[in-house]
Design a protein around this motif. Structure first.
Motif, PDB file in Angstrom:
ATOM      1  N   ASP A  56       0.801  -1.222   0.000  1.00 35.72           N
ATOM      2  CA  ASP A  56       0.000   0.000   0.000  1.00 35.72           C
ATOM      3  C   ASP A  56       0.836   1.276   0.000  1.00 35.72           C
ATOM      4  N   ARG A  57       2.143   1.174   0.304  1.00 32.33           N
ATOM      5  CA  ARG A  57       2.965   2.384   0.402  1.00 32.33           C
ATOM      6  C   ARG A  57       4.118   2.394  -0.591  1.00 32.33           C
ATOM      7  N   VAL A  58       4.030   1.575  -1.634  1.00 30.22           N
ATOM      8  CA  VAL A  58       5.028   1.587  -2.704  1.00 30.22           C
ATOM      9  C   VAL A  58       4.353   2.004  -4.004  1.00 30.22           C
ATOM     10  N   ILE A  59       5.048   2.863  -4.756  1.00 28.19           N
ATOM     11  CA  ILE A  59       4.577   3.319  -6.057  1.00 28.19           C
ATOM     12  C   ILE A  59       5.632   2.957  -7.096  1.00 28.19           C
ATOM     13  N   VAL A  60       5.220   2.289  -8.150  1.00 28.26           N
ATOM     14  CA  VAL A  60       6.137   1.932  -9.220  1.00 28.26           C
ATOM     15  C   VAL A  60       6.113   3.023 -10.283  1.00 28.26           C
ATOM     16  N   THR A  61       7.289   3.454 -10.710  1.00 25.80           N
ATOM     17  CA  THR A  61       7.421   4.417 -11.800  1.00 25.80           C
ATOM     18  C   THR A  61       8.472   3.903 -12.764  1.00 25.80           C
ATOM     19  N   CYS A  62       8.355   4.304 -14.027  1.00 31.70           N
ATOM     20  CA  CYS A  62       9.438   3.982 -14.961  1.00 31.70           C
ATOM     21  C   CYS A  62      10.417   5.144 -15.070  1.00 31.70           C
ATOM     22  N   ASP A  63      10.020   6.349 -14.627  1.00 32.18           N
ATOM     23  CA  ASP A  63      10.889   7.522 -14.741  1.00 32.18           C
ATOM     24  C   ASP A  63      11.431   7.623 -16.169  1.00 32.18           C
ATOM     25  N   ALA A  64      10.547   7.500 -17.139  1.00 36.01           N
ATOM     26  CA  ALA A  64      10.968   7.447 -18.540  1.00 36.01           C
ATOM     27  C   ALA A  64      11.790   8.664 -18.929  1.00 36.01           C
ATOM     28  N   SER A  65      12.950   8.404 -19.483  1.00 37.36           N
ATOM     29  CA  SER A  65      13.820   9.442 -20.013  1.00 37.36           C
ATOM     30  C   SER A  65      13.253   9.979 -21.325  1.00 37.36           C
ATOM     31  N   PRO A  66      13.620  11.201 -21.711  1.00 35.16           N
ATOM     32  CA  PRO A  66      13.262  11.650 -23.062  1.00 35.16           C
ATOM     33  C   PRO A  66      13.810  10.729 -24.150  1.00 35.16           C
ATOM     34  N   LEU A  67      14.800   9.916 -23.798  1.00 31.78           N
ATOM     35  CA  LEU A  67      15.394   8.998 -24.768  1.00 31.78           C
ATOM     36  C   LEU A  67      14.731   7.624 -24.755  1.00 31.78           C
ATOM     37  N   ALA A  68      13.760   7.401 -23.886  1.00 32.21           N
ATOM     38  CA  ALA A  68      13.067   6.114 -23.836  1.00 32.21           C
ATOM     39  C   ALA A  68      12.433   5.816 -25.190  1.00 32.21           C
ATOM     40  N   GLY A  69      12.618   4.592 -25.636  1.00 35.45           N
ATOM     41  CA  GLY A  69      12.053   4.186 -26.915  1.00 35.45           C
ATOM     42  C   GLY A  69      12.951   4.420 -28.106  1.00 35.45           C
ATOM     43  N   LEU A  70      14.130   5.049 -27.905  1.00 41.27           N
ATOM     44  CA  LEU A  70      15.066   5.290 -29.001  1.00 41.27           C
ATOM     45  C   LEU A  70      16.066   4.139 -29.107  1.00 41.27           C
ATOM     46  N   PRO A  71      16.651   3.943 -30.279  1.00 46.71           N
ATOM     47  CA  PRO A  71      17.641   2.874 -30.448  1.00 46.71           C
ATOM     48  C   PRO A  71      18.936   3.192 -29.699  1.00 46.71           C
ATOM     49  N   PRO A  72      19.767   2.177 -29.449  1.00 48.34           N
ATOM     50  CA  PRO A  72      21.040   2.414 -28.762  1.00 48.34           C
ATOM     51  C   PRO A  72      21.887   3.451 -29.482  1.00 48.34           C
ATOM     52  N   GLY A  73      22.631   4.234 -28.682  1.00 41.61           N
ATOM     53  CA  GLY A  73      23.487   5.267 -29.246  1.00 41.61           C
ATOM     54  C   GLY A  73      23.699   6.386 -28.264  1.00 41.61           C
ATOM     55  N   CYS A  74      24.498   7.372 -28.650  1.00 39.58           N
ATOM     56  CA  CYS A  74      24.770   8.540 -27.808  1.00 39.58           C
ATOM     57  C   CYS A  74      23.913   9.711 -28.266  1.00 39.58           C
ATOM     58  N   TYR A  75      23.372  10.432 -27.305  1.00 45.31           N
ATOM     59  CA  TYR A  75      22.478  11.549 -27.580  1.00 45.31           C
ATOM     60  C   TYR A  75      22.814  12.714 -26.653  1.00 45.31           C
ATOM     61  N   SER A  76      22.476  13.914 -27.059  1.00 48.20           N
ATOM     62  CA  SER A  76      22.615  15.098 -26.211  1.00 48.20           C
ATOM     63  C   SER A  76      21.256  15.427 -25.614  1.00 48.20           C
ATOM     64  N   GLU A  77      21.211  15.551 -24.287  1.00 43.88           N
ATOM     65  CA  GLU A  77      19.965  15.873 -23.597  1.00 43.88           C
ATOM     66  C   GLU A  77      20.311  16.509 -22.266  1.00 43.88           C
ATOM     67  N   TRP A  78      19.512  17.506 -21.835  1.00 43.40           N
ATOM     68  CA  TRP A  78      19.715  18.169 -20.548  1.00 43.40           C
ATOM     69  C   TRP A  78      21.128  18.772 -20.428  1.00 43.40           C
ATOM     70  N   GLY A  79      21.699  19.199 -21.575  1.00 41.52           N
ATOM     71  CA  GLY A  79      23.002  19.848 -21.555  1.00 41.52           C
ATOM     72  C   GLY A  79      24.168  18.910 -21.332  1.00 41.52           C
ATOM     73  N   GLN A  80      23.966  17.602 -21.575  1.00 41.58           N
ATOM     74  CA  GLN A  80      25.055  16.647 -21.390  1.00 41.58           C
ATOM     75  C   GLN A  80      24.896  15.485 -22.351  1.00 41.58           C
ATOM     76  N   GLU A  81      25.937  14.645 -22.437  1.00 40.67           N
ATOM     77  CA  GLU A  81      25.911  13.507 -23.329  1.00 40.67           C
ATOM     78  C   GLU A  81      25.378  12.282 -22.594  1.00 40.67           C
ATOM     79  N   LEU A  82      24.348  11.654 -23.161  1.00 33.88           N
ATOM     80  CA  LEU A  82      23.745  10.470 -22.580  1.00 33.88           C
ATOM     81  C   LEU A  82      23.862   9.314 -23.564  1.00 33.88           C
ATOM     82  N   GLU A  83      23.915   8.102 -23.021  1.00 31.21           N
ATOM     83  CA  GLU A  83      24.018   6.925 -23.878  1.00 31.21           C
ATOM     84  C   GLU A  83      22.894   5.948 -23.589  1.00 31.21           C
ATOM     85  N   VAL A  84      22.206   5.550 -24.651  1.00 34.54           N
ATOM     86  CA  VAL A  84      21.230   4.463 -24.569  1.00 34.54           C
ATOM     87  C   VAL A  84      21.965   3.179 -24.922  1.00 34.54           C
TER      88      VAL A  84
END
Length: 300
Positions: A219-247
């Motif tokens: 009753d006191r746990v909530i599940v979230t995916c905290d989906a990134s803006p990159l969720a659903g994209l193919p593997p690779g490096c992307y620029s987001e939030w002013g930094q380099e991120l890798e899927v």
């Protein structure tokens, strides 16, 4: 059916963006619906004041222009900019825009959002944070503790003035903590705080997920995916939030050159299945944690 209280975007679209459009918001909502997420809280994270204002204005405009989006996004989530500045607790939030709590800034953001901000994540140890928590709670806003390096005493004080949730407990924290007295155990033990968890298979190991569920109860746990803006994209490096991120091919999304994660690459249906499988809760209990519990917390 499912409700996710922490969606940052998807498919290369970020909800924290100056140029966000209603069409982009609809694209994200349609993708979430394909994963059984019928409603969600679009989340705006730490950025410049101007970008955060523009982001909330765009989300509010999307709700005003499209009744379907209004139903899908009944509340908004403000995560930051009032968070810990140090590496680890700050997570992937940009250091340049971390700042001290401000009631006036919250009011400006709430005006931009058309009054739809109902969840605020902040670090309670910042100057003036406890006072702000009290004012937010008095205004009907649910306050969550996250991206924090607070002492155990401050965690308890925040709960005493009205904080109700721990944002993605076990993440947005230091890699190493004192083994007994630390903010993770304190939040885990605090009965006043529900806990959200990112059950994507990357953010938390099975033993910790199982421990959180056993300590807090279904009753006191909530599940979230905290989906990134990159969720659903193919593997690779992307620029987001002013930094380099890798899927990565595994779906893990990280800040390049660091051990830090930057949201999830999977969606809530996958998280529900993973949580049930590794913790032993029934599928119906896992679904409750991803549908009923967040709605109950937010008064929906």
């Amino acid at each position: 059916m499912l409700f996710d209280l922490q969606i940052n975007g998807a498919l290369g679209i970020s909800f924290t963006a100056d140029s966000l459009t209603t069409s982009q918001v609809r694209t994200v909502a349609d993708e979430l619906a394909r994963h059984s997420i019928s409603a969600f809280a679009p989340t705006v994270i730490t950025a410049s004041r101007e970008t955060m204002l523009a982001s909330f204005q765009a989300l509010a405009r999307a709700c005003d222009e499209d009744v379907t989006l209004s139903r899908a996004m009944p509340v908004f989530h403000l995560e930051g900019p009032w968070i810990a500045a140090e590496d680890g607790p700050r997570g992937a939030h940009p250091l340049a825009h971390v700042r001290e709590p401000s009631w006036d800034e919250f009011q400006a953001l709430q005006d931009a959002a058309g009054g739809r901000i109902r969840l605020v994540t902040l670090a309670p140890e910042l100057p003036g944070a406890l006072n702000l928590i009290g004012r937010l709670c008095a205004a009907g806003i649910v306050v969550s503790l996250g991206h924090t390096a607070a002492t155990s005493t401050t965690i308890r004080a925040a709960a005493n003035v009205g904080a109700k949730l721990s944002t993605h407990l076990g993440n947005g924290s230091h890699a190493m903590l004192p083994r007994h007295d630390n903010y993770l155990w304190e939040q885990l033990a605090c009965d006043e705080l529900m806990a959200s968890v990112i059950a994507d298979g990357h953010h938390l190991p099975p033993a910790l997920l199982k421990t959180i569920v056993r300590a807090k109860g279904v009753d006191r746990v909530i599940v979230t995916c905290d989906a990134s803006p990159l969720a659903g994209l193919p593997p690779g490096c992307y620029s987001e939030w002013g930094q380099e991120l890798e899927v990565e091919s595994s779906g893990r999304i990280g800040v390049v050159g660091t051990p830090y994660l930057a949201g999830s690459g999977t969606f809530l249906d996958t998280c529900v299945e993973h949580l049930s499988r590794v913790t032993g809760v029934s599928p119906s209990e896992a679904i409750t944690m991803a549908s009923v519990n967040p709605r109950r917390l937010l008064g929906l």
